[in-house]
Scaffold this active site. Sequence first.
Site, PDB file in Angstrom:
ATOM      1  N   CYS A  85      20.012  -2.173  24.785  1.00  0.00           N
ATOM      2  CA  CYS A  85      20.390  -1.738  26.133  1.00  0.00           C
ATOM      3  C   CYS A  85      19.102  -1.440  26.904  1.00  0.00           C
ATOM      4  CB  CYS A  85      21.272  -0.495  26.071  1.00  0.00           C
ATOM      5  SG  CYS A  85      21.758   0.083  27.707  1.00  0.00           S
ATOM      6  N   HIS A  87      18.663  -0.428  30.278  1.00  0.00           N
ATOM      7  CA  HIS A  87      18.645   0.817  31.059  1.00  0.00           C
ATOM      8  C   HIS A  87      18.603   2.004  30.103  1.00  0.00           C
ATOM      9  CE1 HIS A  87      22.912   1.967  30.376  1.00  0.00           C
ATOM     10  NE2 HIS A  87      22.489   3.155  30.751  1.00  0.00           N
ATOM     11  N   HIS A 205      29.216  -9.442  28.333  1.00  0.00           N
ATOM     12  CA  HIS A 205      28.892  -9.036  29.706  1.00  0.00           C
ATOM     13  C   HIS A 205      28.994 -10.266  30.629  1.00  0.00           C
ATOM     14  CE1 HIS A 205      26.849  -5.988  27.265  1.00  0.00           C
ATOM     15  NE2 HIS A 205      26.666  -5.232  28.342  1.00  0.00           N
ATOM     16  N   ASP A 231      27.777  -2.053  35.661  1.00  0.00           N
ATOM     17  CA  ASP A 231      26.468  -1.425  35.469  1.00  0.00           C
ATOM     18  C   ASP A 231      25.923  -1.021  36.838  1.00  0.00           C
ATOM     19  OD1 ASP A 231      23.870  -0.728  34.747  1.00  0.00           O
ATOM     20  OD2 ASP A 231      23.751  -2.293  33.215  1.00  0.00           O
ATOM     21  N   CYS A 235      20.885  -3.900  34.975  1.00  0.00           N
ATOM     22  CA  CYS A 235      21.133  -4.264  33.570  1.00  0.00           C
ATOM     23  C   CYS A 235      19.893  -4.902  32.927  1.00  0.00           C
ATOM     24  CB  CYS A 235      22.332  -5.210  33.428  1.00  0.00           C
ATOM     25  SG  CYS A 235      22.835  -5.418  31.705  1.00  0.00           S
ATOM     26  N   GLY A 236      19.295  -4.174  32.005  1.00  0.00           N
ATOM     27  CA  GLY A 236      18.060  -4.646  31.378  1.00  0.00           C
ATOM     28  C   GLY A 236      18.256  -5.864  30.504  1.00  0.00           C
ATOM     29  N   THR A 237      19.306  -5.851  29.666  1.00  0.00           N
ATOM     30  CA  THR A 237      19.527  -7.014  28.806  1.00  0.00           C
ATOM     31  C   THR A 237      20.047  -8.196  29.647  1.00  0.00           C
ATOM     32  OG1 THR A 237      21.681  -6.068  28.197  1.00  0.00           O
ATOM     33  CG2 THR A 237      19.862  -5.744  26.644  1.00  0.00           C
TER      34      THR A 237
HETATM   35  O1  PYC Z   1      20.741  -2.228  30.734  1.00  0.00           O
HETATM   36  O2  PYC Z   1      20.983  -3.602  29.062  1.00  0.00           O
HETATM   37  C1  PYC Z   1      21.422  -2.800  29.849  1.00  0.00           C
HETATM   38  C2  PYC Z   1      22.847  -2.426  29.774  1.00  0.00           C
HETATM   39  C3  PYC Z   1      23.795  -2.927  28.935  1.00  0.00           C
HETATM   40  C4  PYC Z   1      24.995  -2.266  29.242  1.00  0.00           C
HETATM   41  C5  PYC Z   1      24.746  -1.378  30.254  1.00  0.00           C
HETATM   42  N1  PYC Z   1      23.425  -1.485  30.559  1.00  0.00           N
END
Ligand code: PYC
Length: 310
Positions: A85, A87, A205, A231, A235-237
């Site tokens: 994840c 974030h 996602h 989100d 979303c980082g991923t």
């Molecule tokens: O930021 O990767 C992310 C993430 C995954 C689900 C919510 N945020």
Amino acid sequence: MHVIDSHTGGEPTRVILDGGPDLGSGPLAERAHLLATKYRDAYRAIMLEPRGQVAMVAALLVEPVDPDCVTGVIYFDAAAVLGMCGHGTIGLAATLVHMGRIGPGTHKIETPAGVVTVEVHDANTVTVTNVESRQVLAQASVEVEGIGTVSGQVAYGGNWFFLVDPSPIPVATGNIRQLTDVTVATRRALHAAGIGGETGEPVDHVIFYGPSETPGVHSRNFVLCPDDAYDRSPCGTGSSARLACLAASGQLAAGEEIVQESVIGSSYRLSWRKGPNGGVIPSITGQAYVMAESRLLFAEGDPFRDGISL
Ligand code: PYC
């Protein structure tokens, strides 16, 4: 259970410092699987209302296998245990700074998806260097009721993504309900069609992209998470998956930086370098703020001890 809550670009993270289930000392992917299969009620009780809040992701701290890592972590939301994840990792780094466990500089963190690094610039600003990310399908289409054909790309960024650009619905705060309904229907159609990762991993996602009104921003996104919440951050991923797709199509060169905006207007700075297996190593820079430090109680006799699950 001692927890510290933060948010990254509006998206909440709950770091669990103690009181979590005993998952042993095996590889983190195995411990994540154990959490997902044996402790579903326990992890959902932390995330669901009234104890948790919609869109929140938990970061359960565990002993790392790699002694060079400052901690191991397993992320989950109210519906699923996550591979990684972005974030949450920015929120975790800001939390570890708040606790005095790390300071400015580079630190390694072990996740079920692999070891990632965080570069702490100040108490709030963190760059995450994520696991190698890759495009899996350059084009896939599904039929979505009320919308028609929805076409996008499948990519891995630590979780599994379907990325749709341009979005069939304007990516705007006034459309969040409709965006949620259509991305949920899109994910259902992807599952029914068997579209996912190379070895059948289901897409967890869905991201829809539209133009941003902010000068200098590459695009604005709407990201549907496994718990059907969107989100609040970009979303980082998901941004990692996006970088893999932009790199694969030659639309973004290595080292070039773009700004990705979320549907609520928070942003990450993104870039990539070449990975060892043909994918990209993404860098994601964002800001997190610690909001609360508390102790969760699970009283016997509480009718909603396990959370509200309708
Ligand atoms: O930021 O990767 C992310 C993430 C995954 C689900 C919510 N945020």
